[in-house]
Design an enzyme around this catalytic site. Sequence first.
Site, PDB file in Angstrom:
ATOM      1  N   LEU A 135       0.862  -1.177   0.000  1.00  0.00           N
ATOM      2  CA  LEU A 135       0.000   0.000   0.000  1.00  0.00           C
ATOM      3  C   LEU A 135       0.899   1.227   0.000  1.00  0.00           C
ATOM      4  O   LEU A 135       1.988   1.199   0.591  1.00  0.00           O
ATOM      5  CB  LEU A 135      -0.897   0.019   1.246  1.00  0.00           C
ATOM      6  CG  LEU A 135      -1.931  -1.107   1.371  1.00  0.00           C
ATOM      7  CD1 LEU A 135      -2.635  -1.020   2.711  1.00  0.00           C
ATOM      8  CD2 LEU A 135      -2.943  -1.053   0.232  1.00  0.00           C
ATOM      9  N   ASP A 136       0.453   2.306  -0.628  1.00  0.00           N
ATOM     10  CA  ASP A 136       1.308   3.490  -0.663  1.00  0.00           C
ATOM     11  C   ASP A 136       1.315   4.212   0.684  1.00  0.00           C
ATOM     12  O   ASP A 136       0.605   3.841   1.622  1.00  0.00           O
ATOM     13  CB  ASP A 136       0.917   4.424  -1.822  1.00  0.00           C
ATOM     14  CG  ASP A 136      -0.464   5.050  -1.664  1.00  0.00           C
ATOM     15  OD1 ASP A 136      -0.852   5.384  -0.528  1.00  0.00           O
ATOM     16  OD2 ASP A 136      -1.161   5.216  -2.680  1.00  0.00           O
ATOM     17  N   TYR A 137       2.109   5.238   0.765  1.00  0.00           N
ATOM     18  CA  TYR A 137       2.396   5.950   2.024  1.00  0.00           C
ATOM     19  C   TYR A 137       1.128   6.401   2.740  1.00  0.00           C
ATOM     20  O   TYR A 137       0.996   6.257   3.960  1.00  0.00           O
ATOM     21  CB  TYR A 137       3.295   7.145   1.721  1.00  0.00           C
ATOM     22  CG  TYR A 137       3.735   7.951   2.915  1.00  0.00           C
ATOM     23  CD1 TYR A 137       4.760   7.510   3.746  1.00  0.00           C
ATOM     24  CD2 TYR A 137       3.143   9.180   3.190  1.00  0.00           C
ATOM     25  CE1 TYR A 137       5.176   8.256   4.839  1.00  0.00           C
ATOM     26  CE2 TYR A 137       3.550   9.940   4.286  1.00  0.00           C
ATOM     27  CZ  TYR A 137       4.575   9.477   5.103  1.00  0.00           C
ATOM     28  OH  TYR A 137       4.974  10.224   6.188  1.00  0.00           O
TER      29      TYR A 137
END
Length: 264
Positions: A135-137
Site C-alpha cells: 500500500l502506498d504511504y
Amino acid sequence: MSLRAPNHFPVCYVFRVVQTPGRRYPRRERLTAMERLDRVIIALPEQSRQRVRRVLLEGRVRVNRTVERDGTRMLTAFDRVEFDDRLLRPGRTPRYLMLYKPGGCISATRDDRHPTALELLGADATEDLHIAGRLDYHTTGLLLLTNDSEWSERLTQPGSRKPKRYCVDLARPLHQRDVEAFATGIRLRHETTDTLPAILEIEHAHRAWVTLFEGRYRQIRRMFATLGNHVVALHRERVGGIVLDPGLSPGEYRPLEMEEIAAA
C-alpha cells in the site's frame, strides 16, 4: 547417442521482492533454496547414491515427521527432515500476519527516511518477513506479511486476479458514468493498455467502494485522476478471501487463521 545423467541435482530458487532504500523500484533477492531430498541425504559423509535409494525405500527418511520415499521431492525452508534418529533440517516456522496499516508509513521492510510497516511489529519483526501486496504511504488498511514466498506469490501474481476491495473518499461528486468507466476499463497515463474491468459502488456523492482484479502502481488514485477526480482517502478492506479484522486498530496486527491462510 547415449544420454548421461547430470552430475548434480537441480536446485530451484524462490525469490521475493524487497525494497531497497533510495531506489524507486524494488529489487529481487534470493530468499530460500528449494533442494531435492535425495541431495540432502547424499551430502552425509557415509552416504552414496545407491545407499540413498535404499534408505528411502526402507522408510528411514521422514519429512515433516512423515515417511518419505520419493527422493525427487523438492524441499523448502519450512520442511523438517529426519534420517533415522538424526535431525538434518529443523524446518523454519511459516508466519502469516495481518496488519492494519496506518497512514504515514511505507510498505517496506526498512527505509532510512520514513517509518515502515515492519517496524510496527516491534519484537515480532524478523528479517525474513516480506510484504504481500503493498500500500502506498497515505493508504490505510489491510497489509499482509509472511516469510512464505510461495504463498505470497499465489496471492499477488497478476494471473491470480484476486479481488481487492477499497473504500475511497473523493474530492468531487461521483456519477454513474464513473461506474461505467470502471466497468469497461480506463487507459491510464503513460500506459498502453486499459485497466481490467473493475467494480465501482457509490455509497454517497463523495464515497465509493472499489474492487480491483489487478494491481498497477497507485491504480485507484490514477483511475480517478483520469476521470477528473481526486482521492482524498483510500483504505483497503479485503484481499481475496482475507478481510481486515474489525477488532484491529491502526498499527495493530495478528496472525492469520488457518482459513485465512487457505483463502490465498
